[in-house]
Design a protein around this motif. Structure first.
Motif, PDB file in Angstrom:
ATOM      1  N   VAL A   1      50.454  52.895  32.038  1.00  0.00           N
ATOM      2  CA  VAL A   1      50.985  53.813  30.857  1.00  0.00           C
ATOM      3  C   VAL A   1      49.978  55.125  31.315  1.00  0.00           C
ATOM      4  CG1 VAL A   1      50.926  54.738  28.375  1.00  0.00           C
ATOM      5  CG2 VAL A   1      50.755  52.243  29.010  1.00  0.00           C
TER       6      VAL A   1
ATOM      7  N   GLU B   1      51.477  44.517  32.755  1.00  0.00           N
ATOM      8  CA  GLU B   1      51.653  45.520  31.537  1.00  0.00           C
ATOM      9  C   GLU B   1      52.251  46.499  32.265  1.00  0.00           C
ATOM     10  OE1 GLU B   1      47.833  45.174  29.219  1.00  0.00           O
ATOM     11  OE2 GLU B   1      48.006  47.201  29.450  1.00  0.00           O
ATOM     12  N   GLN B   2      52.864  47.327  31.808  1.00  0.00           N
ATOM     13  CA  GLN B   2      53.313  48.699  32.391  1.00  0.00           C
ATOM     14  C   GLN B   2      51.993  49.714  32.354  1.00  0.00           C
ATOM     15  OE1 GLN B   2      55.418  51.826  30.075  1.00  0.00           O
ATOM     16  NE2 GLN B   2      57.234  50.742  30.958  1.00  0.00           N
TER      17      GLN B   2
ATOM     18  N   GLU C   1      41.377  57.845  26.295  1.00  0.00           N
ATOM     19  CA  GLU C   1      41.253  56.544  25.863  1.00  0.00           C
ATOM     20  C   GLU C   1      40.254  56.782  24.707  1.00  0.00           C
ATOM     21  OE1 GLU C   1      40.912  52.992  28.374  1.00  0.00           O
ATOM     22  OE2 GLU C   1      40.930  54.481  30.094  1.00  0.00           O
TER      23      GLU C   1
ATOM     24  N   LYS D   1      46.970  41.340  34.496  1.00  0.00           N
ATOM     25  CA  LYS D   1      45.555  41.005  33.987  1.00  0.00           C
ATOM     26  C   LYS D   1      45.255  39.579  33.615  1.00  0.00           C
ATOM     27  CE  LYS D   1      45.357  45.682  31.471  1.00  0.00           C
ATOM     28  NZ  LYS D   1      45.198  46.400  30.311  1.00  0.00           N
TER      29      LYS D   1
ATOM     30  N   ASN E   1      45.124  48.884  23.069  1.00  0.00           N
ATOM     31  CA  ASN E   1      44.914  48.233  24.517  1.00  0.00           C
ATOM     32  C   ASN E   1      44.258  46.762  24.200  1.00  0.00           C
ATOM     33  OD1 ASN E   1      43.973  47.553  27.043  1.00  0.00           O
ATOM     34  ND2 ASN E   1      42.300  48.925  26.983  1.00  0.00           N
ATOM     35  N   GLU E   2      43.157  46.673  23.690  1.00  0.00           N
ATOM     36  CA  GLU E   2      42.675  45.383  23.482  1.00  0.00           C
ATOM     37  C   GLU E   2      41.544  45.663  22.162  1.00  0.00           C
ATOM     38  OE1 GLU E   2      40.362  44.036  26.793  1.00  0.00           O
ATOM     39  OE2 GLU E   2      39.188  45.711  27.128  1.00  0.00           O
TER      40      GLU E   2
ATOM     41  N   GLY F   1      37.278  45.951  33.891  1.00  0.00           N
ATOM     42  CA  GLY F   1      38.122  46.132  35.042  1.00  0.00           C
ATOM     43  C   GLY F   1      38.276  44.937  35.819  1.00  0.00           C
TER      44      GLY F   1
ATOM     45  N   GLN G   1      41.940  42.261  37.218  1.00  0.00           N
ATOM     46  CA  GLN G   1      42.987  43.134  37.167  1.00  0.00           C
ATOM     47  C   GLN G   1      43.556  43.605  38.383  1.00  0.00           C
ATOM     48  OE1 GLN G   1      42.724  46.310  34.138  1.00  0.00           O
ATOM     49  NE2 GLN G   1      41.697  44.877  32.774  1.00  0.00           N
TER      50      GLN G   1
HETATM   51  N1  ADP Z   1      48.283  49.526  30.977  1.00  0.00           N
HETATM   52  C1  ADP Z   1      47.767  50.323  31.290  1.00  0.00           C
HETATM   53  N2  ADP Z   1      47.871  51.722  31.515  1.00  0.00           N
HETATM   54  C2  ADP Z   1      47.004  52.443  31.860  1.00  0.00           C
HETATM   55  N3  ADP Z   1      45.429  52.375  31.902  1.00  0.00           N
HETATM   56  C3  ADP Z   1      45.281  51.059  32.121  1.00  0.00           C
HETATM   57  C4  ADP Z   1      46.104  50.044  31.366  1.00  0.00           C
HETATM   58  N4  ADP Z   1      45.419  48.829  31.343  1.00  0.00           N
HETATM   59  C5  ADP Z   1      44.080  49.082  31.565  1.00  0.00           C
HETATM   60  N5  ADP Z   1      43.924  50.382  31.838  1.00  0.00           N
HETATM   61  C6  ADP Z   1      42.761  51.111  32.324  1.00  0.00           C
HETATM   62  O1  ADP Z   1      41.762  49.953  32.866  1.00  0.00           O
HETATM   63  C7  ADP Z   1      40.590  49.821  31.885  1.00  0.00           C
HETATM   64  C8  ADP Z   1      40.316  48.311  31.769  1.00  0.00           C
HETATM   65  O2  ADP Z   1      41.246  47.714  31.272  1.00  0.00           O
HETATM   66  P1  ADP Z   1      41.264  46.742  29.890  1.00  0.00           P
HETATM   67  O3  ADP Z   1      42.355  46.172  29.716  1.00  0.00           O
HETATM   68  O4  ADP Z   1      40.766  47.551  28.663  1.00  0.00           O
HETATM   69  O5  ADP Z   1      40.335  45.568  30.307  1.00  0.00           O
HETATM   70  P2  ADP Z   1      38.706  45.216  30.259  1.00  0.00           P
HETATM   71  O6  ADP Z   1      38.161  46.535  29.466  1.00  0.00           O
HETATM   72  O7  ADP Z   1      38.719  44.053  29.565  1.00  0.00           O
HETATM   73  O8  ADP Z   1      38.010  45.478  31.790  1.00  0.00           O
HETATM   74  C9  ADP Z   1      41.204  50.532  30.623  1.00  0.00           C
HETATM   75  O9  ADP Z   1      40.119  51.035  29.972  1.00  0.00           O
HETATM   76  C10 ADP Z   1      42.066  51.824  31.245  1.00  0.00           C
HETATM   77  O10 ADP Z   1      41.343  52.592  31.778  1.00  0.00           O
END
Ligand code: ADP
Ligand code: MG
Length: 388
Positions: free
Chosen positions: A182, A179-180, A187, A145, A264-265, A153, A156
């Motif tokens: 998961v 990031e691993q 969510e 990311k 997550n964030e 999304g 990424q």
């Molecule tokens: N490490 C992870 N493991 C599993 N799912 C993930 C992971 N990182 C992101 N995701 C999926 O991608 C979505 C978007 O990622 P996120 O880090 O929240 O970024 P943003 O909302 O800023 O685009 C998450 O809501 C989740 O569904």
């Protein structure tokens, strides 16, 4: 510290839909709102009492805003910290530039969270090719990311092995986090408010379902074991305290298959997953943002009605996937469900994947609200009605 009474001017950096709903809440409480946003017809700019159309770092515009407002806030995390700092010389500013700066950058966000002992997905910072090449194999499968300016999304790239991470780092050509990936059971998100007096109030947990990386539906309250919901609210509140945060904060979390929680964030502002609070709670996230900014007492965050929020992306304005022409969606077919609440953001041009509005479906129970949400999705041909 004295409260800023209704009748005073509040300032807002950013002109998007979150700002629009902040303006409406502030105006409803009797405040006047001045919006600084470069766009000419932004969702917030068009409802504000005054719209200063200029860049966030335009010195004349900032001075004009500073001379008008008693307090200022922001509706998006990428607001330049320097703009918040400038305003804080003459006005109360929440959240502080320092809190926003942490949430702006995934690297500082991860370091802040893990440094304070909050659970996060295993990660490593990628600044150089060697960081990617040497990444431990247990981070894979993973996701790279970009540290800044990613949303919905974007920015990424999924990775199976170090070579993919290397390619992703070079494609994103900016510092990144690996990031691993998961395996998730759910969510969820918790929105929490914290004021100048260190009082906090969180809303019930929302379960969030995404489509194509964009929030599709939020179900509130999330149908989780009550202990888990309580843990999530507690976690969000502890994050707000550790950040010494003032304002409305969203903490997005992953729930693992073993029902463990990972942060997550964080978003230093009201959040799409908290829109249900407008129609389903005693106090909405936007009213609370006004209350904290003006140093009024926090409002009750109790949810009085189960709710399912359905996001309306620009795709709904197109008759089919191939079509390039748009038309107004069949709102009558939605509003014939009497428990639907339609919110449109006043964006001039519908574009695919662009957030244009949302519909909150209320119900006597979550099942009832879900049934209405299914009908709404069918009426507007939004995918996934059958999976709700
Ligand atoms: N490490 C992870 N493991 C599993 N799912 C993930 C992971 N990182 C992101 N995701 C999926 O991608 C979505 C978007 O990622 P996120 O880090 O929240 O970024 P943003 O909302 O800023 O685009 C998450 O809501 C989740 O569904
Ligand atoms: Mg997210």
């Amino acid at each position: 510290m004295d409260s800023i009474s209704p009748g005073n001017w509040l300032g807002l950096l950013g002109g998007g839909q979150l700002g629009r709903m902040f303006c409406m809440a502030a105006q409803s409480l009797g405040y006047k709102v001045a919006v600084l946003d470069p766009g000419l017809a932004s969702p917030a700019g068009t409802v504000a009492d005054r719209h200063i159309a200029a860049d966030y770092l335009d010195p004349t515009a900032l001075a004009q805003l500073a001379s008008l407002v008693a307090a200022a806030t922001t509706e998006f995390e990428n607001v330049p910290a320097a703009a918040l700092e400038f305003l804080s010389r003459t006005a109360r500013v929440t959240p502080a530039a320092a809190s926003v700066a942490i949430a702006q950058d995934r690297i500082s966000e991860k370091m802040f969270l893990s440094g304070h002992g909050f659970p996060v997905a295993p990660y490593v910072i990628l600044r150089t090719d060697a960081d990617a090449r040497d990444a431990r194999l247990d981070f894979f499968p993973g996701v790279v990311k970009t540290a800044r300016f990613g949303y919905d999304g974007k920015g990424q790239i999924a990775c199976e092995q170090p070579a993919d991470a290397l390619a992703a780092l070079s494609a994103l050509s900016a510092p990144c986090v690996l990031e691993q990936w998961v395996p998730l059971a759910y969510e969820i998100s918790v929105i929490v408010a914290r004021n100048e007096r260190d009082e906090t109030a969180s809303w019930p947990v929302a379960e969030n379902r995404h489509r194509g990386g964009i929030l599709d539906v939020s179900i509130a309250p999330a149908q989780l074991p009550p202990r888990l919901s309580a843990q999530a609210c507690d976690l969000a509140t502890r994050v707000a305290k550790a950040l010494d945060y003032r304002g409305v904060l969203c903490v997005e979390m992953f729930v693992g298959k073993d029902l463990s929680l990972l942060v997550n964030e964080i978003a230093p502002r009201p959040h799409n997953s908290g829109h249900y609070t407008i129609d389903a709670c005693v106090t909405s996230q936007f009213e609370q943002q006004v209350r904290v900014l003006a140093d009024l007492p926090l409002g009750d965050t109790r949810q009085h009605t189960p709710a399912v929020m359905v996001n309306l992306l620009g795709d709904v304005w197109f008759t089919n996937a191939e079509e390039s022409k748009t038309r107004e969606p069949p709102w009558r077919d939605v509003l014939c469900q009497p428990q639907t609440k339609l919110h449109l953001y006043g964006k001039a041009e519908p574009r695919r994947k662009r957030k244009m509005g949302h519909i909150t479906c209320l119900g006597a129970s979550i099942d009832d609200a879900l049934a209405t949400a299914r009908e709404v999705k069918r009426a507007l041909r939004i995918a996934g009605a059958d999976n709700l």
